[in-house]
Design a protein around this motif. Structure first.
Motif, PDB file in Angstrom:
ATOM      1  N   HIS A   1      30.984  42.721  -1.351  1.00 46.13           N
ATOM      2  CA  HIS A   1      29.757  43.526  -1.357  1.00 46.13           C
ATOM      3  C   HIS A   1      28.841  43.108  -2.505  1.00 46.13           C
ATOM      4  CE1 HIS A   1      27.137  46.980  -0.819  1.00 46.13           C
ATOM      5  NE2 HIS A   1      27.262  47.221  -2.120  1.00 46.13           N
ATOM      6  N   ARG A   2      29.422  42.901  -3.673  1.00 45.96           N
ATOM      7  CA  ARG A   2      28.635  42.496  -4.838  1.00 45.96           C
ATOM      8  C   ARG A   2      27.933  41.164  -4.576  1.00 45.96           C
ATOM      9  NH1 ARG A   2      29.963  39.037  -8.507  1.00 45.96           N
ATOM     10  NH2 ARG A   2      32.175  39.113  -8.002  1.00 45.96           N
ATOM     11  N   LEU A   3      28.657  40.187  -4.034  1.00 48.31           N
ATOM     12  CA  LEU A   3      28.061  38.879  -3.745  1.00 48.31           C
ATOM     13  C   LEU A   3      26.966  38.980  -2.683  1.00 48.31           C
ATOM     14  CD1 LEU A   3      31.321  36.753  -3.727  1.00 48.31           C
ATOM     15  CD2 LEU A   3      29.446  36.553  -5.354  1.00 48.31           C
ATOM     16  N   VAL A   4      27.215  39.755  -1.646  1.00 49.69           N
ATOM     17  CA  VAL A   4      26.242  39.913  -0.566  1.00 49.69           C
ATOM     18  C   VAL A   4      24.988  40.616  -1.089  1.00 49.69           C
ATOM     19  CG1 VAL A   4      25.811  41.102   1.626  1.00 49.69           C
ATOM     20  CG2 VAL A   4      27.928  39.805   1.305  1.00 49.69           C
ATOM     21  N   MET A   5      25.167  41.635  -1.883  1.00 57.26           N
ATOM     22  CA  MET A   5      24.009  42.362  -2.408  1.00 57.26           C
ATOM     23  C   MET A   5      23.177  41.497  -3.354  1.00 57.26           C
ATOM     24  SD  MET A   5      24.017  44.980  -0.653  1.00 57.26           S
ATOM     25  CE  MET A   5      22.558  45.700  -1.373  1.00 57.26           C
ATOM     26  N   GLN A   6      23.806  40.558  -4.061  1.00 57.14           N
ATOM     27  CA  GLN A   6      23.038  39.629  -4.890  1.00 57.14           C
ATOM     28  C   GLN A   6      22.126  38.767  -4.020  1.00 57.14           C
ATOM     29  OE1 GLN A   6      26.125  37.571  -7.020  1.00 57.14           O
ATOM     30  NE2 GLN A   6      26.365  39.209  -8.535  1.00 57.14           N
ATOM     31  N   LEU A   7      22.612  38.381  -2.847  1.00 63.75           N
ATOM     32  CA  LEU A   7      21.783  37.602  -1.917  1.00 63.75           C
ATOM     33  C   LEU A   7      20.653  38.442  -1.335  1.00 63.75           C
ATOM     34  CD1 LEU A   7      24.513  35.535  -0.056  1.00 63.75           C
ATOM     35  CD2 LEU A   7      22.932  34.738  -1.833  1.00 63.75           C
ATOM     36  N   VAL A   8      20.917  39.722  -1.098  1.00 62.24           N
ATOM     37  CA  VAL A   8      19.871  40.632  -0.623  1.00 62.24           C
ATOM     38  C   VAL A   8      18.792  40.762  -1.710  1.00 62.24           C
ATOM     39  CG1 VAL A   8      19.340  43.025  -0.013  1.00 62.24           C
ATOM     40  CG2 VAL A   8      21.357  41.912   0.956  1.00 62.24           C
ATOM     41  N   ASP A   9      19.218  40.916  -2.954  1.00 62.28           N
ATOM     42  CA  ASP A   9      18.269  41.043  -4.067  1.00 62.28           C
ATOM     43  C   ASP A   9      17.408  39.796  -4.231  1.00 62.28           C
ATOM     44  OD1 ASP A   9      19.238  43.576  -4.595  1.00 62.28           O
ATOM     45  OD2 ASP A   9      20.526  42.929  -6.256  1.00 62.28           O
ATOM     46  N   ARG A  10      17.942  38.642  -3.877  1.00 63.98           N
ATOM     47  CA  ARG A  10      17.207  37.383  -3.977  1.00 63.98           C
ATOM     48  C   ARG A  10      16.431  37.059  -2.693  1.00 63.98           C
ATOM     49  NH1 ARG A  10      18.242  33.707  -8.040  1.00 63.98           N
ATOM     50  NH2 ARG A  10      19.827  34.334  -9.518  1.00 63.98           N
ATOM     51  N   ASN A  11      16.424  37.994  -1.746  1.00 64.51           N
ATOM     52  CA  ASN A  11      15.715  37.835  -0.470  1.00 64.51           C
ATOM     53  C   ASN A  11      16.183  36.618   0.322  1.00 64.51           C
ATOM     54  OD1 ASN A  11      14.073  40.150  -0.647  1.00 64.51           O
ATOM     55  ND2 ASN A  11      12.718  39.070  -2.046  1.00 64.51           N
ATOM     56  N   LYS A  12      17.489  36.384   0.327  1.00 62.90           N
ATOM     57  CA  LYS A  12      18.076  35.311   1.113  1.00 62.90           C
ATOM     58  C   LYS A  12      18.643  35.827   2.429  1.00 62.90           C
ATOM     59  CE  LYS A  12      17.242  32.096  -1.841  1.00 62.90           C
ATOM     60  NZ  LYS A  12      16.258  31.071  -1.515  1.00 62.90           N
ATOM     61  N   ILE A  13      19.090  37.085   2.421  1.00 58.82           N
ATOM     62  CA  ILE A  13      19.604  37.743   3.623  1.00 58.82           C
ATOM     63  C   ILE A  13      19.096  39.180   3.639  1.00 58.82           C
ATOM     64  CG2 ILE A  13      21.703  36.332   3.766  1.00 58.82           C
ATOM     65  CD1 ILE A  13      23.260  38.689   2.598  1.00 58.82           C
ATOM     66  N   LYS A  14      19.220  39.808   4.806  1.00 62.10           N
ATOM     67  CA  LYS A  14      18.894  41.232   4.909  1.00 62.10           C
ATOM     68  C   LYS A  14      19.843  41.859   5.922  1.00 62.10           C
ATOM     69  CE  LYS A  14      15.266  40.764   8.378  1.00 62.10           C
ATOM     70  NZ  LYS A  14      13.865  41.040   8.708  1.00 62.10           N
ATOM     71  N   PHE A  15      19.874  43.172   5.934  1.00 63.32           N
ATOM     72  CA  PHE A  15      20.703  43.915   6.875  1.00 63.32           C
ATOM     73  C   PHE A  15      19.822  44.499   7.972  1.00 63.32           C
ATOM     74  CE2 PHE A  15      23.252  44.222   2.966  1.00 63.32           C
ATOM     75  CZ  PHE A  15      24.456  43.754   3.446  1.00 63.32           C
ATOM     76  N   MET A  16      20.274  44.401   9.206  1.00 62.40           N
ATOM     77  CA  MET A  16      19.586  45.048  10.321  1.00 62.40           C
ATOM     78  C   MET A  16      20.081  46.490  10.382  1.00 62.40           C
ATOM     79  SD  MET A  16      19.816  42.017  13.137  1.00 62.40           S
ATOM     80  CE  MET A  16      21.483  41.540  12.734  1.00 62.40           C
ATOM     81  N   LYS A  17      19.177  47.424  10.472  1.00 58.19           N
ATOM     82  CA  LYS A  17      19.549  48.836  10.464  1.00 58.19           C
ATOM     83  C   LYS A  17      20.329  49.228  11.717  1.00 58.19           C
ATOM     84  CE  LYS A  17      15.916  50.547   7.535  1.00 58.19           C
ATOM     85  NZ  LYS A  17      14.903  51.560   7.334  1.00 58.19           N
ATOM     86  N   TYR A  18      21.283  50.126  11.521  1.00 60.41           N
ATOM     87  CA  TYR A  18      22.036  50.768  12.598  1.00 60.41           C
ATOM     88  C   TYR A  18      22.866  49.790  13.431  1.00 60.41           C
ATOM     89  CZ  TYR A  18      18.444  54.105  11.314  1.00 60.41           C
ATOM     90  OH  TYR A  18      17.589  54.915  10.607  1.00 60.41           O
ATOM     91  N   ARG A  19      23.309  48.693  12.826  1.00 60.04           N
ATOM     92  CA  ARG A  19      24.118  47.717  13.557  1.00 60.04           C
ATOM     93  C   ARG A  19      25.304  47.291  12.723  1.00 60.04           C
ATOM     94  NH1 ARG A  19      20.997  43.023  16.279  1.00 60.04           N
ATOM     95  NH2 ARG A  19      23.112  42.760  17.041  1.00 60.04           N
TER      96      ARG A  19
END
Length: 69
Positions: free
Chosen positions: A41-59
């Motif tokens: 989770h920590r690694l994934v959230m770092q990528l979200v913070d850097r705008n490399k990935i995002k989460f699709m809502k409700y999936r």
């Protein structure tokens, strides 16, 4: 981007390209060599913070690559 973050992005990208859907945290644990979901989770959230990935809502399995990653 740190080498660890780059490796995480590469693993996620390869997984999506191979399987056609995004990996779960349980899928990522052995691929990244991380023992816990919180580490993933920590690694994934770092990528979200850097705008490399995002989460699709409700999936489930909702990691989406952002163009230019």
């Amino acid at each position: 981007m740190t080498p660890r973050q780059k490796n995480t992005l590469d693993v996620i990208t390869d997984y999506i390209n191979t399987n056609g859907y995004s990996p779960s945290y349980d899928d990522l644990k052995p691929l990244l060599g991380v023992a816990s979901k919180s580490g993933v989770h920590r690694l994934v959230m770092q990528l979200v913070d850097r705008n490399k990935i995002k989460f699709m809502k409700y999936r489930a399995r909702s990691i989406e690559l952002i163009d230019g990653s």
